[in-house]
Design a protein around this motif. Structure first.
Motif, short mmCIF file in Angstrom:
data_model
loop_
_atom_site.label_atom_id
_atom_site.label_comp_id
_atom_site.label_asym_id
_atom_site.label_seq_id
_atom_site.Cartn_x
_atom_site.Cartn_y
_atom_site.Cartn_z
N VAL A 57 -2.00 -8.97 3.91
CA VAL A 57 -0.84 -8.68 3.07
C VAL A 57 -1.29 -8.07 1.74
O VAL A 57 -0.69 -7.10 1.25
N LEU A 58 -2.36 -8.61 1.14
CA LEU A 58 -2.87 -8.06 -0.11
C LEU A 58 -3.29 -6.60 0.07
O LEU A 58 -3.02 -5.75 -0.79
N VAL A 60 -2.20 -4.45 2.34
CA VAL A 60 -1.00 -3.63 2.55
C VAL A 60 -0.30 -3.36 1.22
O VAL A 60 0.09 -2.23 0.92
N ARG A 61 -0.14 -4.42 0.42
CA ARG A 61 0.54 -4.24 -0.87
C ARG A 61 -0.24 -3.30 -1.78
O ARG A 61 0.36 -2.51 -2.53
N ALA A 62 -1.56 -3.36 -1.73
CA ALA A 62 -2.38 -2.45 -2.55
C ALA A 62 -2.14 -1.01 -2.13
O ALA A 62 -2.02 -0.11 -2.99
N GLN A 63 -2.04 -0.76 -0.83
CA GLN A 63 -1.79 0.60 -0.35
C GLN A 63 -0.39 1.06 -0.76
O GLN A 63 -0.19 2.21 -1.17
N GLU A 64 0.58 0.17 -0.65
CA GLU A 64 1.95 0.53 -1.04
C GLU A 64 2.04 0.82 -2.53
O GLU A 64 2.66 1.81 -2.95
N ARG A 65 1.42 -0.04 -3.35
CA ARG A 65 1.46 0.18 -4.81
C ARG A 65 0.80 1.50 -5.20
O ARG A 65 1.24 2.18 -6.13
N VAL A 134 4.99 -6.68 7.98
CA VAL A 134 4.88 -6.85 6.52
C VAL A 134 5.03 -5.54 5.76
O VAL A 134 4.83 -5.50 4.54
N THR A 135 5.38 -4.45 6.44
CA THR A 135 5.61 -3.18 5.74
C THR A 135 6.67 -2.37 6.47
O THR A 135 6.81 -2.46 7.69
N ASP A 326 -8.64 0.83 -5.27
CA ASP A 326 -7.26 1.00 -5.71
C ASP A 326 -7.11 2.28 -6.54
O ASP A 326 -6.14 3.03 -6.39
#
Length: 344
Positions: A57-58, A60-65, A134-135, A326
């Motif tokens: 999840v971390l 995925v969120r890093a890629q989305e951000r 989760v995405t 990132d």
């Protein structure tokens, strides 16, 4: 089929695993494991799956951000890009490993193939299902290629390594079919050893890759690379194996140009493919500027239209510090936005 924006951005596969999850010092201080390396994980076995979910999840969120258009699971559950799948197959003895030379010429413990290679069950479908849950963005998942796995094994059961590669290919084919059925938008086959061992790749690797793609209707990519920059430091100026992929049914081919400054004339050989263009140098933690990344992408416009390009790092980001990864992802997304504006 999912429609991607012009010049979509994506990781090649891996994102740095958290230090609390895996011993990154030990991971970086050795060649990528071909057999299991459970000692690398910091979390006890009973809690490992949950910890890997949380770390995914971390990632995925890093890629989305960062603004990436196509998201991967970061290969968070893997000790290496290939051993997660290769050690799950029947016919493979991972408890009593053999030895094979890595692409750098060093011997490495590898699975011994002591019987017919078969896939007893789906290996990464649960990984893909979790990613999908989760995405909302398009998702890609990677599988190791049959030729590469055949080179990362001590083959005893088969008299001809080509036969082993074809059985690896059947296992990969079944996995790809299941991954698309589970909701993958893109499946990438990682075949770095085609670049490392081009003669054998021409002899039987292409046939194995063709077998792995037989009957597949989803969008597929083949990744060819020079090896992790953190481990393989010398880079050739061009690919020893690439035009051979033009006839394969994969829609995309993934190559590296960021670190090597590759002569992009090779793209003429892939005019019928989309190209996942590696434009991020992974040999340094320094984050490129948006303009530097955009300039590397513009080099390709002489040979392929923007509609056939995907912006990506050279290879997996596994060995980078997370802060650098990132920043580099943000530079990719910024370059894509800049180029889309330029192109109107």
């Amino acid at each position: 089929m999912t429609d991607f924006p012009l010049l979509p951005t994506s990781l090649v596969g891996s994102y740095p695993q958290p230090e609390w999850l895996i011993d990154r010092g030990k991971l970086a201080g050795r060649f990528p494991p071909r057999v299991r390396a459970k000692e690398l994980w910091r979390v006890e076995p009973g809690l490992l799956a949950e910890a890997q979910d949380d770390a995914t999840v971390l990632a995925v969120r890093a890629q989305e951000r960062a603004g990436l258009d196509i998201v991967t699971d970061g290969e968070i559950r893997r000790e290496s890009y290939s051993n997660h799948f290769a050690t799950a197959l029947d016919g493979v003895d991972v408890d009593n490993p053999g030895s094979a030379l890595d692409r750098s010429g060093h011997p490495n413990p590898v699975p011994r193939v002591v019987g017919p290679i078969r896939r007893p069950h789906p290996v990464q479908v649960r990984d893909l299902q979790f990613l999908r849950s989760v995405t909302d963005r398009p998702v890609k998942i990677t599988v190791p290629g049959p030729f590469t796995m055949s080179q990362q094994a001590q083959i005893e059961h088969y008299a001809d390594p080509a036969d082993a590669a074809l059985d690896y290919a059947a296992a990969v084919n079944a996995e790809i079919q299941d991954l698309f059925a589970a909701g993958a938008d893109l499946v990438q086959i990682d075949e770095p050893y085609m670049q490392a061992r081009p003669d054998a790749a021409r002899e039987y690797g292409v046939a194995a890759l063709q077998r792995a793609l037989d009957g597949v209707t989803g969008r597929t990519a083949v990744h060819i690379c020079f090896g992790y920059a953190a481990i393989i430091h010398e880079r050739p100026s061009g690919y020893s194996f690439l035009p051979e992929l033009a006839a394969l049914p994969a829609q995309q081919v993934s190559i590296e140009t960021g670190q090597s400054g590759l002569d992009l004339g090779v793209l003429r050989e892939l005019s019928d493919k989309s190209v996942i263009l590696g434009v991020i140098d992974l040999s340094t933690p320094e984050v490129e500027s948006v303009e530097t990344v955009a300039r590397r992408v513009r080099r390709a416009f002489e040979y392929l239209p923007p509609e056939q390009l995907v912006i990506a790092p050279d290879c997996g980001m596994k060995y980078l510090p997370r802060q650098s990864a990132d920043g580099k992802m943000r530079a990719m997304a910024g370059a894509a936005a800049l180029l889309r504006e330029e192109l109107g």
